[in-house]
Design a protein around this motif. Structure first.
Motif, PDB file in Angstrom:
ATOM      1  N   UNK A  55      80.569  35.607  88.614  1.00  0.00           N
ATOM      2  CA  UNK A  55      81.256  35.424  87.324  1.00  0.00           C
ATOM      3  C   UNK A  55      82.440  34.472  87.498  1.00  0.00           C
ATOM      4  N   UNK A  56      83.192  34.653  88.583  1.00  0.00           N
ATOM      5  CA  UNK A  56      84.353  33.785  88.830  1.00  0.00           C
ATOM      6  C   UNK A  56      83.925  32.333  89.055  1.00  0.00           C
ATOM      7  N   UNK A  58      81.364  30.846  87.782  1.00  0.00           N
ATOM      8  CA  UNK A  58      80.890  30.275  86.521  1.00  0.00           C
ATOM      9  C   UNK A  58      81.978  30.185  85.450  1.00  0.00           C
ATOM     10  N   UNK A  59      82.845  31.211  85.371  1.00  0.00           N
ATOM     11  CA  UNK A  59      83.810  31.282  84.272  1.00  0.00           C
ATOM     12  C   UNK A  59      85.275  31.273  84.710  1.00  0.00           C
ATOM     13  N   UNK A  60      85.550  31.413  85.993  1.00  0.00           N
ATOM     14  CA  UNK A  60      86.934  31.525  86.457  1.00  0.00           C
ATOM     15  C   UNK A  60      87.456  32.930  86.196  1.00  0.00           C
ATOM     16  N   UNK A  61      88.769  33.082  86.227  1.00  0.00           N
ATOM     17  CA  UNK A  61      89.396  34.387  85.963  1.00  0.00           C
ATOM     18  C   UNK A  61      89.470  34.620  84.454  1.00  0.00           C
ATOM     19  N   UNK A  62      88.347  34.958  83.883  1.00  0.00           N
ATOM     20  CA  UNK A  62      88.234  35.086  82.436  1.00  0.00           C
ATOM     21  C   UNK A  62      87.435  36.333  82.101  1.00  0.00           C
ATOM     22  N   UNK A  63      88.030  37.235  81.330  1.00  0.00           N
ATOM     23  CA  UNK A  63      87.345  38.461  80.911  1.00  0.00           C
ATOM     24  C   UNK A  63      86.697  38.215  79.547  1.00  0.00           C
ATOM     25  N   UNK A  64      85.426  38.538  79.392  1.00  0.00           N
ATOM     26  CA  UNK A  64      84.770  38.332  78.102  1.00  0.00           C
ATOM     27  C   UNK A  64      85.291  39.275  77.024  1.00  0.00           C
ATOM     28  N   UNK A  74      93.010  38.349  86.039  1.00  0.00           N
ATOM     29  CA  UNK A  74      92.730  38.170  87.469  1.00  0.00           C
ATOM     30  C   UNK A  74      92.183  39.443  88.116  1.00  0.00           C
ATOM     31  N   UNK A  75      92.185  40.553  87.390  1.00  0.00           N
ATOM     32  CA  UNK A  75      91.739  41.839  87.945  1.00  0.00           C
ATOM     33  C   UNK A  75      90.347  42.206  87.429  1.00  0.00           C
ATOM     34  N   UNK A  76      89.375  41.352  87.722  1.00  0.00           N
ATOM     35  CA  UNK A  76      88.016  41.559  87.230  1.00  0.00           C
ATOM     36  C   UNK A  76      87.279  42.620  88.044  1.00  0.00           C
ATOM     37  N   UNK A  77      86.465  43.406  87.359  1.00  0.00           N
ATOM     38  CA  UNK A  77      85.637  44.424  88.004  1.00  0.00           C
ATOM     39  C   UNK A  77      84.236  44.350  87.410  1.00  0.00           C
ATOM     40  N   UNK A  78      83.258  44.821  88.171  1.00  0.00           N
ATOM     41  CA  UNK A  78      81.882  44.890  87.673  1.00  0.00           C
ATOM     42  C   UNK A  78      81.527  46.355  87.502  1.00  0.00           C
ATOM     43  N   UNK A  94      74.786  44.961  85.493  1.00  0.00           N
ATOM     44  CA  UNK A  94      76.239  45.037  85.607  1.00  0.00           C
ATOM     45  C   UNK A  94      76.877  44.077  84.622  1.00  0.00           C
ATOM     46  N   UNK A  95      78.086  44.401  84.189  1.00  0.00           N
ATOM     47  CA  UNK A  95      78.873  43.477  83.379  1.00  0.00           C
ATOM     48  C   UNK A  95      80.251  43.378  84.000  1.00  0.00           C
ATOM     49  N   UNK A  96      80.848  42.206  83.889  1.00  0.00           N
ATOM     50  CA  UNK A  96      82.157  41.959  84.477  1.00  0.00           C
ATOM     51  C   UNK A  96      83.199  42.001  83.371  1.00  0.00           C
ATOM     52  N   UNK A  97      84.205  42.842  83.577  1.00  0.00           N
ATOM     53  CA  UNK A  97      85.319  42.992  82.646  1.00  0.00           C
ATOM     54  C   UNK A  97      86.602  43.125  83.453  1.00  0.00           C
TER      55      UNK A  97
END
Length: 108
Positions: A55-56, A58-64, A74-78, A94-97
């Motif tokens: 995810x990082x 493809x999208x960087x530090x970005x939460x959908x 910057x604190x992304x989790x799956x 899985x989804x990243x948020x």
């Protein structure tokens, strides 16, 4: 605050249970919670880390965002789309948020 009789042993206390009776009860509740939500396996931890890394890239530090607009984080989790505790498959999607969105999703 009025003193009451402990529901378990009958001694006087400030709450519903004295500290002697409350500690084993709290410990038992914590153990029951751990049994309901077991720790993910090492393979699952690696799969989640790989999902966050992809995810990082493809999208960087970005939460959908979850029920809110996408935002920088910057604190992304799956986490599982369908919670394992609610009957979802361990190998499910899985989804990243970010942690905040993930907590809000879990609290629904």
């Amino acid at each position: 605050m009025a003193r009451r009789i402990c529901l378990d042993c009958g001694t006087l206390t400030d709450g519903t249970r004295c500290t002697t009776c409350r500690r084993p009860r709290e410990r038992a509740m914590l153990q029951a919670k751990r049994q309901r939500r077991p720790r993910p396996t090492h393979a699952e931890d690696k799969r989640r880390a790989a999902a966050v890394a992809a995810h990082r890239r493809e999208h960087g530090d970005w939460c959908p965002g979850w029920r809110r607009d996408p935002h920088e984080a910057s604190d992304l989790t799956a986490d599982h789309v369908d919670a394992v505790a609610a009957g979802g498959a361990e190998s499910g999607d899985l989804q990243v948020l970010c942690r905040s969105c993930n907590s809000a999703k879990g609290a629904r």
